[in-house]
Write an enzyme that holds these catalytic residues in place. Structure first.
Site, PDB file in Angstrom:
ATOM      1  N   SER A  77       5.650  12.158   8.815  1.00  0.00           N
ATOM      2  CA  SER A  77       5.440  12.485   7.938  1.00  0.00           C
ATOM      3  C   SER A  77       4.080  11.633   7.190  1.00  0.00           C
ATOM      4  CB  SER A  77       5.879  11.091   6.796  1.00  0.00           C
ATOM      5  OG  SER A  77       7.814  11.194   7.308  1.00  0.00           O
ATOM      6  N   THR A 212       5.745   8.620   3.165  1.00  0.00           N
ATOM      7  CA  THR A 212       4.098   8.628   3.050  1.00  0.00           C
ATOM      8  C   THR A 212       4.111   6.930   3.420  1.00  0.00           C
ATOM      9  OG1 THR A 212       4.179  10.338   1.576  1.00  0.00           O
ATOM     10  CG2 THR A 212       2.810   8.503   1.739  1.00  0.00           C
ATOM     11  N   THR A 230      -0.507  11.878   3.995  1.00  0.00           N
ATOM     12  CA  THR A 230       0.885  12.209   3.697  1.00  0.00           C
ATOM     13  C   THR A 230       0.838  13.364   4.491  1.00  0.00           C
ATOM     14  OG1 THR A 230       3.451  12.641   2.502  1.00  0.00           O
ATOM     15  CG2 THR A 230       1.404  12.831   1.689  1.00  0.00           C
ATOM     16  N   ARG A 240       2.117  22.674  -2.653  1.00  0.00           N
ATOM     17  CA  ARG A 240       2.800  21.777  -3.761  1.00  0.00           C
ATOM     18  C   ARG A 240       1.795  20.577  -3.304  1.00  0.00           C
ATOM     19  NH1 ARG A 240       4.659  16.750  -1.858  1.00  0.00           N
ATOM     20  NH2 ARG A 240       6.039  16.095  -3.292  1.00  0.00           N
ATOM     21  N   THR A 263       5.937   5.323  -2.378  1.00  0.00           N
ATOM     22  CA  THR A 263       5.708   6.240  -0.986  1.00  0.00           C
ATOM     23  C   THR A 263       7.556   7.254  -1.746  1.00  0.00           C
ATOM     24  OG1 THR A 263       7.127   6.998   1.062  1.00  0.00           O
ATOM     25  CG2 THR A 263       6.898   4.391  -0.524  1.00  0.00           C
ATOM     26  N   GLY A 264       8.123   7.727  -1.990  1.00  0.00           N
ATOM     27  CA  GLY A 264       9.133   8.665  -1.805  1.00  0.00           C
ATOM     28  C   GLY A 264       8.755  10.521  -2.443  1.00  0.00           C
TER      29      GLY A 264
END
Ligand SMILES: *[C@@H]1O[C@H](CO)[C@@H](O)[C@H](O)[C@H]1NC(C)=O
Ligand SMILES: *[C@@H]1O[C@H](CO)[C@@H](O)[C@H](O)[C@H]1NC(C)=O
Ligand SMILES: *[C@@H]1O[C@H](CO)[C@@H](O)[C@H](O)[C@H]1NC(C)=O
Length: 352
Positions: A77, A212, A230, A240, A263-264
């Site tokens: 990631s 991330t 990330t 994006r 993060t997420g």
């Protein structure tokens, strides 16, 4: 009498001496310097810690720590060869923030350059800008001496081909024709809007495809830096950009208040500036764990099933974390290192 007092006094002296050699630590939860980062990315923690101890600045530590993850491709990631977009390309987002000057350097949708956080650092040092994006960010990176390389690997190619073969599922489109839940694009806008359900099956970004690195470093003298790196979301639509390169969203650092990193699911989290909010809570004296929890619960009110976690540290080096509980994501792992821990330690927090 004198004899009797000698022993306890001696052990008190010994205790104070021990504490002094440990940097006046008052326990695992607060001593400086501190390195804190998301997930069990231990080598990143180690690299940041060693950078500090060989005389590097807090910014150096964040840059080298996150850079370590870009080299290792942490969990697929971070860095090259992961999260191919809809056209199979890996693009990178990163930022770095100096909590003394409140300067930020960031890059988003960076192409063909591996060391994204290194480029972010150059944005602080060699421009008066904060955020550079896309192809133009890549040209900037090349002018700063970063090599231009293909970020595609066998692994990212096979992820991409598999996704193509399964009718481009999952993807991030809605209200388009052909129906994005069944077919690949190209898509056109549909006249009919389908009612959205914010539930688990609607999630496109979860614990399996988005990890991330977010990092906080506090030096001995209290200078704070933070950063992120990330490769974004798997199968993202080209262009994006998530929360990671956005100051206050992916990370925030203010040497007078503290720092946080997130993060997420960046598409959701960036709307709430969770890192900024957590730092502002800590500025009022709120405990770091509580500050993290408060920002998670604020997002929960609007998006109960979002995937996300936040790490927080205040100026005295106390730290904590919080995450949103989901089926399959009930605990969040993060790394900490300070003089009382002595070595990078994995910490676990229960999600709320
Ligand atoms: C594509 O998917 C089919 C099943 O839907 C499978 O038989 C085939 O091996 C897949 N091909 C690749 C290249 O993954
Ligand atoms: C989630 O939404 C889908 C439709 O998009 C529905 O079939 C499913 O039952 C919902 N699940 C939950 C847990 O609400
Ligand atoms: C940091 O948090 C700890 C734990 O809640 C607290 O004891 C300490 O006073 C805080 N430091 C500052 C500067 O607010």
């Amino acid at each position: 009498m004198g004899q009797r007092n000698l022993l306890p006094r001696r052990s008190l002296l010994l205790y104070l001496l021990l504490q002094a050699t440990r940097g006046f630590s008052s326990g695992g939860a607060s001593s400086l310097p501190l390195v804190l980062n998301t997930w069990a990315f231990q080598k990143a923690t180690e690299t940041a810690w060693n950078t500090l101890h060989s005389g590097g600045s807090e910014l150096d530590a964040v840059e080298k720590g996150c850079g370590q993850c870009e080299i290792e491709q942490c969990d697929g990631s971070v860095g090259y060869g992961g999260s191919p977009d809809e056209h199979g390309e890996t693009t990178l987002d990163a930022m770095i923030m100096d909590g003394n000057t409140m300067k930020v350097g960031a890059v988003a949708d960076l192409r063909r350059i591996k060391n994204a956080i290194g480029v972010a650092r150059k944005v602080i040092e060699h421009t008066r800008h904060t955020l550079l994006v896309g192809e133009s960010a890549s040209f900037f990176a090349e002018s700063m001496g970063f090599p231009s390389e293909d970020l595609t690997t066998q692994k990212s190619l096979s992820i991409y081909l598999k996704w193509l073969n399964q009718s481009c599922q999952p993807n991030f489109w809605k209200n388009v024709i052909p129906d994005a839940s069944k077919s690949c694009g190209p898509y056109k806008q549909s006249a009919v809007f389908v009612k959205e359900e914010q539930n688990v099956s609607e999630r496109r970004i979860d614990v399996h495809n988005h990890d991330t690195i977010g990092m906080i470093v506090i030096g001995q003298a209290g200078s704070i830096a933070a950063g992120t790196s990330t490769n974004g979301a798997n199968h993202k639509i080209q262009g994006r950009v998530g929360d990671s390169p956005i100051a206050g969203a992916g990370a925030y650092a203010d040497s007078t208040a503290g720092a946080a990193a997130a993060t997420g699911d960046g598409d959701v989290m960036m709307r709430f500036l969770p890192s900024y909010q957590a730092v502002e809570y800590m500025r009022t004296g709120m405990d770091p764990t509580m500050a993290c929890k408060k920002v998670i619960s604020r997002i929960q009110k609007y998006v109960p099933y979002f995937f996300g976690a936040v790490i927080c540290a205040n100026t005295s080096g106390s730290y904590g974390a919080a995450c949103n509980k989901l089926p399959g994501f009930t605990q969040f792992h993060f790394m900490a290192c300070n003089p009382s821990l002595r070595q990078p330690s994995e910490e676990i927090v229960d999600c709320i």
